[in-house]
Design a protein around this motif. Sequence first.
Motif, short mmCIF file in Angstrom:
data_model
loop_
_atom_site.label_atom_id
_atom_site.label_comp_id
_atom_site.label_asym_id
_atom_site.label_seq_id
_atom_site.Cartn_x
_atom_site.Cartn_y
_atom_site.Cartn_z
N ALA A 39 0.87 -14.74 8.60
CA ALA A 39 1.72 -14.50 9.41
C ALA A 39 3.80 -14.34 8.92
CB ALA A 39 1.82 -14.71 10.89
N MET A 40 3.20 -15.50 8.13
CA MET A 40 4.84 -16.24 7.41
C MET A 40 4.68 -15.82 5.94
SD MET A 40 5.44 -20.38 9.18
CE MET A 40 6.77 -19.51 9.28
N GLY A 41 3.81 -15.44 5.09
CA GLY A 41 4.11 -14.91 3.95
C GLY A 41 3.78 -15.88 3.78
N HIS A 42 2.45 -16.81 3.77
CA HIS A 42 2.26 -18.22 3.42
C HIS A 42 0.88 -18.78 3.22
CE1 HIS A 42 2.43 -22.83 2.52
NE2 HIS A 42 2.24 -22.44 3.02
N VAL A 43 0.84 -18.83 1.91
CA VAL A 43 -0.88 -19.19 1.70
C VAL A 43 -0.49 -20.68 0.69
CG1 VAL A 43 -2.29 -16.92 1.21
CG2 VAL A 43 -0.42 -17.58 -0.62
N ARG A 44 -1.48 -21.16 1.66
CA ARG A 44 -1.39 -22.28 0.66
C ARG A 44 -2.73 -22.57 -0.73
NH1 ARG A 44 -3.80 -25.07 6.13
NH2 ARG A 44 -1.83 -25.99 6.89
N PRO A 45 -2.12 -23.83 -1.02
CA PRO A 45 -2.01 -23.98 -2.94
C PRO A 45 -3.57 -23.58 -3.02
CG PRO A 45 -0.55 -25.75 -2.13
CD PRO A 45 -0.75 -24.88 -1.17
N GLY A 46 -3.76 -23.22 -3.88
CA GLY A 46 -5.38 -23.13 -4.10
C GLY A 46 -6.05 -21.46 -3.48
N CYS A 47 -5.30 -20.64 -2.82
CA CYS A 47 -5.94 -19.48 -2.51
C CYS A 47 -4.46 -18.54 -2.82
CB CYS A 47 -4.86 -19.85 -0.91
SG CYS A 47 -5.99 -20.45 -0.03
N ARG A 48 -5.43 -17.16 -2.68
CA ARG A 48 -4.29 -15.84 -2.95
C ARG A 48 -4.28 -14.46 -1.82
NH1 ARG A 48 -6.98 -14.69 -8.61
NH2 ARG A 48 -9.01 -13.72 -7.74
N ILE A 49 -3.83 -14.03 -1.71
CA ILE A 49 -3.79 -12.93 -1.23
C ILE A 49 -4.64 -12.35 -1.97
CG2 ILE A 49 -2.98 -10.97 0.32
CD1 ILE A 49 -0.90 -12.95 1.21
N ALA A 50 -5.54 -11.29 -1.96
CA ALA A 50 -5.88 -10.15 -2.40
C ALA A 50 -6.28 -8.92 -2.49
CB ALA A 50 -7.13 -10.84 -2.88
N GLY A 51 -5.69 -8.99 -1.49
CA GLY A 51 -5.16 -7.47 -0.73
C GLY A 51 -4.65 -6.81 0.62
N GLY A 52 -3.89 -5.42 0.57
CA GLY A 52 -4.09 -6.01 1.89
C GLY A 52 -3.09 -6.21 2.11
N SER A 53 -2.28 -5.78 3.35
CA SER A 53 -0.89 -5.40 4.08
C SER A 53 -0.46 -6.97 5.29
CB SER A 53 -0.17 -4.29 3.88
OG SER A 53 0.57 -4.16 5.17
N ILE A 54 0.73 -7.14 5.03
CA ILE A 54 1.11 -7.97 5.95
C ILE A 54 2.68 -7.49 6.54
CG2 ILE A 54 1.82 -10.10 7.63
CD1 ILE A 54 -0.02 -11.33 4.81
N ARG A 55 2.64 -6.88 7.81
CA ARG A 55 4.29 -5.70 7.73
C ARG A 55 4.44 -6.98 9.48
NH1 ARG A 55 5.34 -1.70 5.18
NH2 ARG A 55 7.29 -1.13 5.67
N PHE A 56 5.77 -7.56 8.99
CA PHE A 56 6.60 -8.51 9.65
C PHE A 56 7.35 -7.94 10.33
CE2 PHE A 56 9.73 -11.16 12.05
CZ PHE A 56 9.59 -12.20 12.69
N ASP A 57 7.70 -7.03 11.96
CA ASP A 57 9.18 -6.34 12.48
C ASP A 57 9.44 -5.02 10.99
OD1 ASP A 57 11.08 -5.44 13.96
OD2 ASP A 57 12.65 -7.34 13.26
N GLY A 58 8.43 -4.69 9.65
CA GLY A 58 8.92 -3.59 9.94
C GLY A 58 8.62 -3.91 7.98
N GLN A 59 8.74 -5.38 7.60
CA GLN A 59 9.28 -5.61 6.54
C GLN A 59 7.31 -6.20 5.52
OE1 GLN A 59 12.10 -8.80 6.14
NE2 GLN A 59 12.30 -8.25 3.93
N GLU A 60 7.48 -5.53 4.67
CA GLU A 60 6.43 -6.14 3.84
C GLU A 60 6.30 -7.49 3.19
OE1 GLU A 60 2.82 -4.35 3.80
OE2 GLU A 60 3.22 -6.27 3.15
N LEU A 61 5.44 -8.28 3.49
CA LEU A 61 5.20 -9.63 3.54
C LEU A 61 4.72 -10.51 2.39
CD1 LEU A 61 5.38 -11.71 6.69
CD2 LEU A 61 7.75 -10.37 5.10
N VAL A 62 3.76 -8.66 2.09
CA VAL A 62 3.28 -9.38 0.34
C VAL A 62 3.81 -8.65 -0.14
CG1 VAL A 62 1.02 -8.87 -0.21
CG2 VAL A 62 0.60 -8.62 1.90
N GLY A 63 3.67 -9.62 -1.50
CA GLY A 63 4.20 -9.36 -2.38
C GLY A 63 5.94 -9.63 -2.29
#
Lengths: 322, 537
Positions: free
Chosen positions: B54-78
């Motif tokens: 939800a903060m656009g943070h993934v711990r080292p050794g992890c990665r976002i493989a797909g999907g979308s996270i929108r905070f207040d209308g703003q896309e955080l993935v990528g």
Amino acid sequence: MALKLSPIPKLVLKRLAIGVLTLIVVSAVIFWAVELLPGSIATEVLGQSATPETIAAFNAQFGLNDPPLWRYVTWLGNAVQGDFGQSLVTRRPITDLIGDRAFNTFFLAAYAALIAVPMSILLGLIAALYRGSLLDRWISSSTLAVISFPEFFVAYILILIFAVQLGWFPSLAGVTPAMSLGERLYVSFLPALTMVLIVTAHMMRMTRAAIVNLLALPYIEMAELKGMKRWWVIAIHALPNAVAPIVTVVALNLAYLIVGVVLVEVVFVYPGLGQLLVDSVAKRDMPVVQAACLIFAATYILLNLVADVIGILSNPRLLHPR
Amino acid sequence: MTKLLEIRDLWIEGRSGDDWHKIVKGVNLDLARGEVLGLIGESGAGKSTLGLTAMGHVRPGCRIAGGSIRFDGQELVGASAQVLRHLRGRRIAYVAQSSAAAFNPAWRLIRQHCEAPVRHGVMPRAQAEAEAVRLYAEMRLPDPDQIGFRFPHQVSGGQLQRAMTAMAMACKPDLIIFDEPTTALDVTTQIEVLAAIRDIVRNHGAAAIYITHDLAVVAQMADRVKVLLKGEEVEDAPVREMLAHPREAYTRSLWAVREFQPAPRGPAPAGPPLLQIDAVDASYGTQKVLDNVSLAVPRGRTVAVVGESGSGKSTTARVVMGLLSPTTGKVTFDGAVLPTTVGGRPRKLLQRMQMIHQMADTALNPRQRIREVLGRPLEFYLGLKGRAKEARIRELLTEIELDPDRFIERLPGELSGGQKQRVCIARALAAEPELIICDEVTSALDQLVAEGILRLLDRIQRERGISYLFITHDLATVRAIADHVVVMQHGRVVEQGDKARIFSPQHEAYTDLLLSSVPEMDPDWLTQVLEQRRAAG
């Protein structure tokens, strides 16, 4: 909160006591090691043609007939007061002999340290900041490559490039007391550079390792989740907690700059303690050897002591007890 | 109303060696402004991982493989690092599980507090410091004017956790992620921190994601609850609805341990107790840690020692085991006074009492196969060798409900947490002891796994008549397994008696405080307890 006495003075005094004790032990080792050398000092100094009478006179003059323990105690007692006795070869007080030489050695060490310490800490921080990148690998491998060569080899390469081919710097660093600071810096640039190259890798890699160790800790993640920039996280959150290991390795390398320069001084014919030591060993001038070793040992112990104390002071738990 | 946070079909992968395995599997999450969402599940459910994204943070050794996270209308993935930095600390804040580890030991609290508002340019330092003091007061920290000028190690765990919540509020964020903020705290401390967190979140109208494994805690804090299991959503419902009518069997099982009630065992057998501790004092250096502790463990029964951290319950176990010599008093085992040091006890005596530790992970040698782990005590205490030893190892594995053929060759690293603890139990049983000391044996385990361990211990006790000295801080566990309860505080026994008596009202003030601080499923519990305490003064 009741005011409690900080435990720091006690810890520092303890370290100081240990330092003094170590120095005494080392002085004993230096003294006995020289005693154990084979052959009589008198015959070595006076040569094969010495008569029994001249040898006896020599031994009497330098107190070599006294029991070793007594000679050790008087030697140490005088050394504490700055009197290292007389050179067997030149018959001059050793303190005079060593004064200029020691200054030259410390000057060269300081010169190299002023370049090497900031540079290696900065390089270490940069390597940690861009961990795993090409830049990180380049810094690590190039510094490693440099320490993989013996120091006299590095020295000769530098002479070949900067003195012989480019002609920018002199190949012999014969400083004299009459030189100005600028001349000194110029003349001794190549030996200083040699030493910078030798000590940088160790300090840089230790800085990098200490910082990288900390980067996995929750408070570093916390700082990132507060939206802090990467360099800020490393400089403000990681570095203050890495002071102790970094200072330890810096002290070790500073000590090396003073103690380990023997070869570099010989290559550049730099009139320092190291060269004096080599000459005196060749001439069997044992009091000078002992004096030089004692100064080296004291420097080593003192620098490590300072590192210990800084390490203690950098721990907020000790500096600010509950 | 627009959503503050909208997560759609989110997939997160973690790396183990060269493989990527899925940690979060296609989860959707919606959060309105000012809403508090509870994320619950066992360890490995992916709740912290999901919360951090939800903060656009993934711990080292992890990665976002797909999907979308929108905070207040703003896309955080990528999104770029700059965009994320701009949100973090300013509009989305994080409260970590261990505040002792999440505060930088080198800086004073207030300096860390003001870091986000000052560096983000939200307010100048002087104003940020004044705000900090106000927030400290709001979090009910003692001496709010001065406490910020302390270093993290100079402040207690509960206070530090409140200071961290205050720090999260520094920029008046729209969303706060609470990652198990009270899990590391004692119950009596937890209740105050919970109340302070709940009030400050409400007063500031912030939205929050509250991550925990404790359903009773989430019932107090959240408007809505999402249950996760192995990275997938099980159920999502308003908190009262979920508690009243859980739809899924897994949701119901989450409070299973609270229901585990073994059949009563009747009164203790007549005759002298197996273990008797008489007026024992003990110290670490000059610090007195046990003060006049007396208790008795009857044969075939369980005595639970409860208390918060620092109450002396583990020290009591160390004295019994001979790891710490008492300064005064004595410990008797089967009628004979025990030598005070473990080195002074003959092997026969060592054999009769065994210990099981909290961290099964560190209690097992990672290089030894289960055969060696169990074979060693069989050889050492019983002199078994060869085929007899092998047969006994297999019997023990069967007894702890692990298939010998599958497990005997394994290394501890190839077992789950619960399986490791079972092996530790088997190792203790191998010596055929009369007394087993269990030191927080279920504390590091998930509730379902913990319940399995408690059932196993109960069955073994009924079959073999072993006595347990059961050390724990968890009152639900005590309720499940104890016959006799000893309550400790500050190295003293505050109260002891039959379980039924201790868990009935009217006794020592501290026992009351301890019992009433254990969160209950009722969403109104926190409010009611606080009102009762206020009324009582």
